[in-house]
Design a protein around this motif. Structure first.
Motif, PDB file in Angstrom:
ATOM      1  N   ARG A 171       0.838  -1.196   0.000  1.00 12.65           N
ATOM      2  CA  ARG A 171       0.000   0.000   0.000  1.00 12.65           C
ATOM      3  C   ARG A 171       0.874   1.247   0.000  1.00 12.65           C
ATOM      4  NH1 ARG A 171      -1.687   3.696   3.608  1.00 12.65           N
ATOM      5  NH2 ARG A 171      -0.619   2.633   5.334  1.00 12.65           N
ATOM      6  N   ARG A 172       0.516   2.219  -0.850  1.00 12.70           N
ATOM      7  CA  ARG A 172       1.274   3.453  -0.918  1.00 12.70           C
ATOM      8  C   ARG A 172       0.808   4.422   0.160  1.00 12.70           C
ATOM      9  NH1 ARG A 172       0.704   5.139  -7.100  1.00 12.70           N
ATOM     10  NH2 ARG A 172      -1.388   4.284  -6.707  1.00 12.70           N
ATOM     11  N   ARG A 173       1.696   5.231   0.642  1.00 15.37           N
ATOM     12  CA  ARG A 173       1.387   6.189   1.682  1.00 15.37           C
ATOM     13  C   ARG A 173       0.550   7.335   1.119  1.00 15.37           C
ATOM     14  NH1 ARG A 173       3.535   7.554   6.627  1.00 15.37           N
ATOM     15  NH2 ARG A 173       3.386   9.764   7.192  1.00 15.37           N
ATOM     16  N   ILE A 174      -0.444   7.799   1.898  1.00 15.69           N
ATOM     17  CA  ILE A 174      -1.273   8.933   1.502  1.00 15.69           C
ATOM     18  C   ILE A 174      -0.464  10.199   1.703  1.00 15.69           C
ATOM     19  CG2 ILE A 174      -3.418  10.178   1.933  1.00 15.69           C
ATOM     20  CD1 ILE A 174      -3.801   7.439   0.701  1.00 15.69           C
ATOM     21  N   MET A 175      -0.263  10.939   0.629  1.00 15.81           N
ATOM     22  CA  MET A 175       0.549  12.144   0.671  1.00 15.81           C
ATOM     23  C   MET A 175      -0.327  13.382   0.517  1.00 15.81           C
ATOM     24  SD  MET A 175       3.442  10.663   1.041  1.00 15.81           S
ATOM     25  CE  MET A 175       4.609  12.009   0.785  1.00 15.81           C
ATOM     26  N   THR A 176       0.273  14.541   0.748  1.00 14.51           N
ATOM     27  CA  THR A 176      -0.425  15.816   0.559  1.00 14.51           C
ATOM     28  C   THR A 176      -0.870  15.962  -0.902  1.00 14.51           C
ATOM     29  OG1 THR A 176       0.921  16.807   2.288  1.00 14.51           O
ATOM     30  CG2 THR A 176      -0.215  18.307   0.800  1.00 14.51           C
ATOM     31  N   GLY A 177      -2.119  16.383  -1.107  1.00 19.27           N
ATOM     32  CA  GLY A 177      -2.667  16.512  -2.459  1.00 19.27           C
ATOM     33  C   GLY A 177      -3.492  15.325  -2.886  1.00 19.27           C
ATOM     34  N   ALA A 178      -3.467  14.226  -2.122  1.00 24.29           N
ATOM     35  CA  ALA A 178      -4.298  13.073  -2.445  1.00 24.29           C
ATOM     36  C   ALA A 178      -5.769  13.417  -2.172  1.00 24.29           C
ATOM     37  CB  ALA A 178      -3.850  11.867  -1.632  1.00 24.29           C
ATOM     38  N   PHE A 179      -6.656  12.546  -2.657  1.00 24.77           N
ATOM     39  CA  PHE A 179      -8.087  12.811  -2.539  1.00 24.77           C
ATOM     40  C   PHE A 179      -8.717  11.765  -1.623  1.00 24.77           C
ATOM     41  CE2 PHE A 179      -6.884  15.008  -6.364  1.00 24.77           C
ATOM     42  CZ  PHE A 179      -7.653  16.165  -6.342  1.00 24.77           C
ATOM     43  N   ALA A 180      -9.755  12.238  -0.878  1.00 26.09           N
ATOM     44  CA  ALA A 180     -10.502  11.382   0.027  1.00 26.09           C
ATOM     45  C   ALA A 180     -11.940  11.873   0.056  1.00 26.09           C
ATOM     46  CB  ALA A 180      -9.892  11.420   1.416  1.00 26.09           C
ATOM     47  N   PRO A 181     -12.875  11.032   0.494  1.00 29.27           N
ATOM     48  CA  PRO A 181     -14.288  11.448   0.491  1.00 29.27           C
ATOM     49  C   PRO A 181     -14.549  12.697   1.330  1.00 29.27           C
ATOM     50  CG  PRO A 181     -14.115   9.083   0.768  1.00 29.27           C
ATOM     51  CD  PRO A 181     -12.725   9.621   0.871  1.00 29.27           C
ATOM     52  N   TRP A 182     -13.842  12.847   2.441  1.00 28.71           N
ATOM     53  CA  TRP A 182     -14.011  13.998   3.323  1.00 28.71           C
ATOM     54  C   TRP A 182     -12.629  14.493   3.747  1.00 28.71           C
ATOM     55  CZ3 TRP A 182     -16.354   9.196   4.643  1.00 28.71           C
ATOM     56  CH2 TRP A 182     -17.689   9.088   4.221  1.00 28.71           C
ATOM     57  N   PRO A 183     -12.552  15.714   4.241  1.00 31.43           N
ATOM     58  CA  PRO A 183     -11.223  16.194   4.686  1.00 31.43           C
ATOM     59  C   PRO A 183     -10.623  15.327   5.792  1.00 31.43           C
ATOM     60  CG  PRO A 183     -12.768  18.024   4.459  1.00 31.43           C
ATOM     61  CD  PRO A 183     -13.578  16.769   4.303  1.00 31.43           C
ATOM     62  N   TRP A 184     -11.471  14.806   6.666  1.00 29.94           N
ATOM     63  CA  TRP A 184     -10.976  13.994   7.780  1.00 29.94           C
ATOM     64  C   TRP A 184     -11.639  12.619   7.747  1.00 29.94           C
ATOM     65  CZ3 TRP A 184      -6.976  16.051  10.219  1.00 29.94           C
ATOM     66  CH2 TRP A 184      -6.829  17.449  10.210  1.00 29.94           C
ATOM     67  N   PRO A 185     -10.961  11.592   8.174  1.00 24.66           N
ATOM     68  CA  PRO A 185     -11.564  10.255   8.192  1.00 24.66           C
ATOM     69  C   PRO A 185     -12.680  10.171   9.223  1.00 24.66           C
ATOM     70  CG  PRO A 185      -9.409  10.212   9.253  1.00 24.66           C
ATOM     71  CD  PRO A 185      -9.560  11.574   8.643  1.00 24.66           C
ATOM     72  N   PRO A 186     -13.568   9.179   9.116  1.00 21.93           N
ATOM     73  CA  PRO A 186     -14.664   9.037  10.082  1.00 21.93           C
ATOM     74  C   PRO A 186     -14.127   8.805  11.501  1.00 21.93           C
ATOM     75  CG  PRO A 186     -15.046   7.698   8.129  1.00 21.93           C
ATOM     76  CD  PRO A 186     -13.639   8.186   8.036  1.00 21.93           C
ATOM     77  N   ARG A 187     -14.937   9.186  12.482  1.00 24.90           N
ATOM     78  CA  ARG A 187     -14.606   8.913  13.870  1.00 24.90           C
ATOM     79  C   ARG A 187     -14.918   7.462  14.203  1.00 24.90           C
ATOM     80  NH1 ARG A 187     -17.401  14.004  14.326  1.00 24.90           N
ATOM     81  NH2 ARG A 187     -15.961  15.721  14.818  1.00 24.90           N
TER      82      ARG A 187
END
Length: 395
Positions: free
Chosen positions: A341-357
């Motif tokens: 698995r590749r590391r999530i870097m700055t500029g990557a995309f995700a469904p929301w700015p922060w992961p779910p709690r």
């Protein structure tokens, strides 16, 4: 051939419980160096050398023997020609008091005798011959009485305990040496470790702990490999920190059974979104997606994972800043076990700015609002709340 040498001592001294074993040794030594009149002019220095003890030990033994009446002591006559030449350090002569003086031998002058013995002449009437009238069995001063115990002084139990401890210490030393030989043969970094510190750590363990340490080496090294630790800790650190106990105390992993989730279900959608964020779509299709569209999964479906089923379309995903990317990377590390698995870097995309709690709720504020001066949450709060999936909503 030289004639045999004898040492004659009074029989009553053998059973005198107030004497110590060293006193009997000194008594026998005096009897071995007597002249025709029964006097011993052996110096205390030579006697201590023969018995391999200190001169003070000889002096204390003589005091007890004289006090109990088994030995007479007199000041040596300074006019004696061998007193100043051959025995300059000896100032007393000693005579062992036998059961009865030889007829015609006589006794030394009364002024030269200590107060304890009453006489050295023939035994008076009514006194058994095997008990010297000047002896006082049981009255030797300074003999150990072992207060608080019922042990007899002649048994010297403390010496037996010392010998037993010495034997145990030797056995323990041999056991530690055998353990070190086996341990160093099994530990990968033994060649570069501090051997002295390893020996100290091994000596601090009990025999049962050393056996457990050897049994735990294979499991510990396997765990190091499983968590991808490149460096093996030093052997002494493994022993000092008792790493094998931590390994055995860890909760055993429960073997989860594989569950097949139907296409379009919340679980299947959440798992597909998870691998999209991790950029492992091809891996997901090949490994987890079955020909009939079902998704096989053996992991636990927590509320935090199932929250991805409500993710917006890919075109609406948010670009991540440095802190958000780090939070999502930790989120993926808890759910995706693929080593490539590749590391999530700055500029990557995700469904929301922060992961779910952990409870599955979503923090929807934008990065610009979070970092603005008017925001109710400071940057330090944002960093601290990343561990829970995002900052707390103050509204």
């Amino acid at each position: 051939m030289p004639s045999p040498r004898y040492s004659i001592i009074p029989a009553g001294a053998v059973t005198d419980r107030s004497l110590e074993p060293r006193d009997l040794q000194v008594l026998c030594l005096l009897g071995r160096h007597t002249d025709d009149l029964g006097w011993c002019r052996r110096s205390q220095v030579k006697m201590s050398a023969e018995l391999d003890c200190g001169r003070a030990t000889i002096q204390r033994a003589l005091e007890r023997l004289v006090g109990a009446g088994w030995v007479q002591m007199k000041r040596r006559d300074l006019s004696d020609d061998d007193d100043t030449s051959r025995h300059p350090s000896a100032s007393y002569a000693y005579r062992v008091l036998l059961d009865q003086d030889e007829p015609g031998r006589g006794c030394p002058p009364a002024s030269t005798l200590p107060p304890a013995p009453d006489s050295c002449g023939p035994a008076p009437e009514g006194v058994p011959i095997d008990e010297h009238p000047g002896a006082h069995p049981g009255r030797a001063p300074g003999a150990h009485t072992y207060v608080g115990t019922k042990n007899d002084p002649l048994e010297r139990p403390h010496l037996e305990r010392e010998r037993e401890r010495a034997r145990e210490g030797k056995t323990e030393h041999e056991s530690v040496a055998r353990f070190l030989t086996t341990f160093e043969a099994r530990w990968p970094s033994a060649a570069v470790d501090d051997r002295q510190r390893t020996a100290y750590a091994a000596a601090a363990l009990t025999a049962q702990q050393r056996e457990a340490a050897l049994r735990g080496i294979a499991g510990f090294l396997a765990e190091q490999k499983r968590v991808k630790r490149d460096r093996i800790p030093a052997g002494w650190k493994y022993l000092e920190q008792r790493r094998w106990e931590l390994l055995s105390a860890a909760k055993p992993e429960t073997t989860a059974s594989t569950v097949h989730h139907p296409p379009g279900s919340s679980a299947a959608t959440a798992l597909a979104t998870l691998h999209q964020i991790a950029m492992l779509e091809a891996f997901f299709q090949k490994v987890y997606r079955m020909p009939d569209g079902r998704v096989s999964w053996r992991g636990e479906l927590t509320p935090r994972l199932l929250a991805l089923a409500n993710a917006p379309p890919r075109a609406q995903w948010s670009a991540l800043n440095n802190q958000q990317a780090a939070a999502w990377d930790r989120y993926l590390a808890d759910h995706v076990t693929v080593a490539t698995r590749r590391r999530i870097m700055t500029g990557a995309f995700a469904p929301w700015p922060w992961p779910p709690r952990k409870d599955g709720t979503i923090y929807l504020e934008s990065a610009a609002d979070e970092m603005s001066p008017d925001a109710s949450t400071t940057s330090d709060d944002v960093i601290g709340d990343q561990q829970e999936g995002g900052p707390e909503d103050d509204r």
